[in-house]
Write a protein that holds these residues in place. Structure first.
Motif, short mmCIF file in Angstrom:
data_model
loop_
_atom_site.label_atom_id
_atom_site.label_comp_id
_atom_site.label_asym_id
_atom_site.label_seq_id
_atom_site.Cartn_x
_atom_site.Cartn_y
_atom_site.Cartn_z
N MET A 1 3.76 -4.30 14.69
CA MET A 1 3.59 -5.17 13.52
C MET A 1 3.27 -4.34 12.28
SD MET A 1 1.29 -8.30 15.00
CE MET A 1 1.29 -9.07 13.38
N SER A 2 3.77 -4.76 11.14
CA SER A 2 3.48 -4.05 9.89
C SER A 2 2.09 -4.41 9.41
CB SER A 2 4.53 -4.41 8.83
OG SER A 2 4.48 -5.79 8.55
N ASN A 3 1.53 -3.53 8.60
CA ASN A 3 0.20 -3.73 8.04
C ASN A 3 0.30 -4.21 6.60
OD1 ASN A 3 -1.06 -2.64 10.42
ND2 ASN A 3 -0.52 -0.60 9.68
N GLN A 4 -0.77 -4.83 6.12
CA GLN A 4 -0.84 -5.26 4.73
C GLN A 4 -1.95 -4.45 4.05
OE1 GLN A 4 -0.99 -8.15 7.17
NE2 GLN A 4 1.19 -7.75 7.14
N TRP A 5 -1.61 -3.83 2.92
CA TRP A 5 -2.55 -2.98 2.19
C TRP A 5 -2.77 -3.54 0.78
CZ3 TRP A 5 -4.75 1.07 4.76
CH2 TRP A 5 -4.10 1.51 5.92
N LEU A 6 -4.00 -3.45 0.32
CA LEU A 6 -4.33 -3.83 -1.06
C LEU A 6 -5.08 -2.68 -1.73
CD1 LEU A 6 -4.76 -5.83 -3.45
CD2 LEU A 6 -6.90 -6.51 -2.31
N ILE A 7 -4.62 -2.30 -2.91
CA ILE A 7 -5.35 -1.35 -3.77
C ILE A 7 -5.71 -2.14 -5.03
CG2 ILE A 7 -5.29 0.88 -4.92
CD1 ILE A 7 -2.81 1.51 -3.14
N ALA A 8 -6.97 -2.49 -5.18
CA ALA A 8 -7.42 -3.32 -6.30
C ALA A 8 -8.30 -2.48 -7.23
CB ALA A 8 -8.19 -4.53 -5.79
N ILE A 9 -7.84 -2.31 -8.47
CA ILE A 9 -8.54 -1.48 -9.45
C ILE A 9 -8.97 -2.36 -10.62
CG2 ILE A 9 -8.37 0.55 -10.96
CD1 ILE A 9 -5.92 1.40 -9.20
#
Length: 578
Positions: A1-9
């Motif tokens: 399964m693919s992963n979900q990534w968040l980069i919040a600045i």
């Protein structure tokens, strides 16, 4: 399964720019929302703000050096094949020598090229990563004094988004400004984005584009800000239907243990959640692993084989990972096949037997459940009910969620799908309440009450919130109805070509006090009608009827945009009369 990534600045306290008020809240709000709904795991959501905590001893302070280092680690080592990546930025954007830059907290407008982060560099890093889907959300505040005049901030970003084929959402059109609103405790862009995601309007690029394009200008008008319109670039257009916000999974898990909550600890799985970032006592956080891998070589790694330690090279390690991957594929494939068979069996049964016959002849677990005995197994009936419920969510309308909740409520305690169904019911109930709140935010209190009234009694906390809001909105709805009646009366007085009739309409509209529902609408009409009066006065002056022109211009009320022009014109026209 693919992963979900968040980069919040999100950056408030700039060292060389005027501080922002809500950029940090924008980033934190998105982090909280995506983690709480379960689509993004907390150990794959990176928060970089003025006050965000360290991650395993690593600084998340949004300096230029830290931002570049984190992007390098994620794009080069951590993000895997076909992963979904969101990058959100709320802060200052600057254009220098034709290039767009995002400014870190220590960015200096006197030395943009050295202290800023080039937009091109960000696009290239993301393009060269293994990510399958990337979404950039850029809320770039900017001031004219920080632009060199050739173009405005955003033009190059739009070009790069098309060239790199990376879907990008800018908070405003190039040349417009992005605004913060104290009542919202967010920027207009972030407020609309969070509202849309809560209501389910951001599952695809197309639905997100449609929502933001309507909602941001609406919010800017409601809060008396100059027009702000988002810029949304999707190239090729076929990407508009990409899923960018996966449905909340039936169970939440990661390589780091059992992720049930970002605020609890799971001792049995060895998971501890600290400072909003999940880590494991058995395995490292992916962010820490990325740094460690940069410093270690494959030759120093060891594994245990039949109780004996032996060196492991990179190829052997990949083989083991591949084996685990194939096991996962087979496991998930078998599960999907079983689900398909159950669905086919159920739909076939529905076609062959009437509903009455099914009730008289329960099968397997259904018979036990009818006797009040929980089976502990997922049945075809429960699976079908939950899937049917999800299918009913065709639109972001309250009645769609009501139908889905009714369908999911058929799943009884004891079914394996019961817990997931209850979680879905709570989430969908919250979505209905968000829709109601959205209507209230634009002054549609009657519509808000109608939506909140269909929130089910269970779960009780959501129902209690709905009841509280209905009590809050009811007097406002009554005021709104009364004020709408006033405006209708005012409009009914208007006779085209009669300046005095417009003046009478204005006097009626002025009865709506500040803060009342309909006040903003009344002010818009008052300004429009005042301008119409002045236009009629100028028309009479152009025909040589200066006395009538003065008479009409005197009807333009004070505190309207046309008033100052009318007073100047009156002086000139009075001289003509004499």
């Amino acid at each position: 399964m693919s992963n979900q990534w968040l980069i919040a600045i999100g950056i408030n306290q700039y060292q060389h720019f005027q501080p922002l008020n809500y950029a940090q809240a924008d980033a934190q709000g998105l982090w909280n929302l995506l983690v709480s709904r379960g689509s993004f795991l907390p150990d794959r959501c990176l928060l970089l703000t003025d006050t965000s905590p360290f991650i395993e001893g690593l600084s998340t302070y949004p300096s230029g050096e830290n931002l570049k280092q984190w992007l390098d680690h994620l794009c080069q080592q951590t993000i895997k094949q076909d992963d979904l990546v969101w990058l959100f930025f709320s802060g200052y954007g600057v254009k220098w020598e034709g290039q767009d830059y995002l400014m870190p907290i220590d960015g200096n407008p006197a030395d943009v090229s050295a202290t800023g982060i080039s937009i091109r560099e960000i696009y290239e890093k993301l393009k060269n990563s293994k990510a399958g889907t990337v979404l950039l959300l850029l809320d770039m505040n900017h001031h004219q004094e920080y632009q060199d005049g050739a173009t405005v901030v955003g033009n190059q970003t739009v070009e790069l988004a098309r060239e790199m084929e990376i879907p990008t959402v800018l908070s405003s059109q190039p040349g417009q400004f992005s605004y913060e609103v104290g009542e919202l405790q967010h920027g207009l862009f972030a407020a609309a984005l969070l509202e849309g995601l809560r209501s389910g309007a951001g599952s695809t690029l197309a639905s997100l584009k449609r929502y933001l394009s309507e909602r941001i200008p609406e919010l800017s008008q409601n809060h008396s800000r100059p027009l702000q319109e988002p810029t949304i670039v999707v190239n090729p257009p076929g990407k508009s239907h990409q899923v960018i916000l996966p449905e909340q999974p039936a169970f939440v898990g990661s390589s780091n243990g059992d992720w049930n909550s970002t605020t609890t600890q799971s001792i049995g799985s060895g998971v501890a959640v600290t400072s909003g970032v999940a880590t494991s006592s058995q395995e490292e956080n992916p962010f820490q692993t990325a740094l460690r891998n940069q410093q270690e070589t494959a030759s120093t790694t060891s594994s245990v084989n039949n109780g004996q330690s032996r060196p492991v090279n990179a190829a052997e390690d990949d083989d083991e990972n591949d084996g685990g991957l194939w096991q996962k594929i087979l496991l998930w494939g078998g599960g999907l096949l079983l689900l398909l068979l159950l669905l086919l069996t159920t739909f076939g049964r529905n076609l062959l037997f009437p509903a009455g016959e099914q009730a008289e002849s329960p099968v397997g677990g259904q018979a036990e459940r009818s006797a009040g005995k929980p089976t502990g197994k997922g049945t075809a009936s429960s699976l079908t009910a939950l899937n049917k419920a999800k299918v009913l969510l065709r639109s972001n309308q309250s009645n769609s969620y009501v139908a889905a909740i009714k369908q999911a409520s058929q799943i009884q305690p004891g079914d394996a799908e019961y817990r997931e169904a209850q979680a879905a019911i709570e989430r969908w109930s919250r979505n209905i309440l968000d829709i109601a709140q959205g209507r209230a935010n634009v002054g549609n209190y009657r519509g808000a009450i109608v939506a909140a009234s269909v929130v089910p009694q269970d779960p009780q906390p959501v129902f209690a919130d709905a009841e509280r809001l209905i009590r809050q909105w009811t007097p406002l709805a009554k005021k709104q109805q009364a004020n709408q009646a006033l405006l209708s009366t005012a409009k009914g007085l208007i006779r085209p070509g009669s300046a005095s009739s417009y003046n009478q309409a204005i006097r009626i509209a002025q009865k709506i006090p500040p803060g009342d529902p309909g006040y903003t609408q009344a002010q818009v009409l008052i300004n429009q009608w005042s301008q119409t009066i002045f236009n009629l006065a100028r028309q009479r002056a152009s025909q040589g009827n200066f006395a009538l022109a003065v008479q009409a211009a005197n009807l333009v009320p004070a505190n309207t945009p046309a008033y100052k022009q009318a007073r100047v014109a009156i002086v000139l026209w009075q001289k003509q009369v004499k």
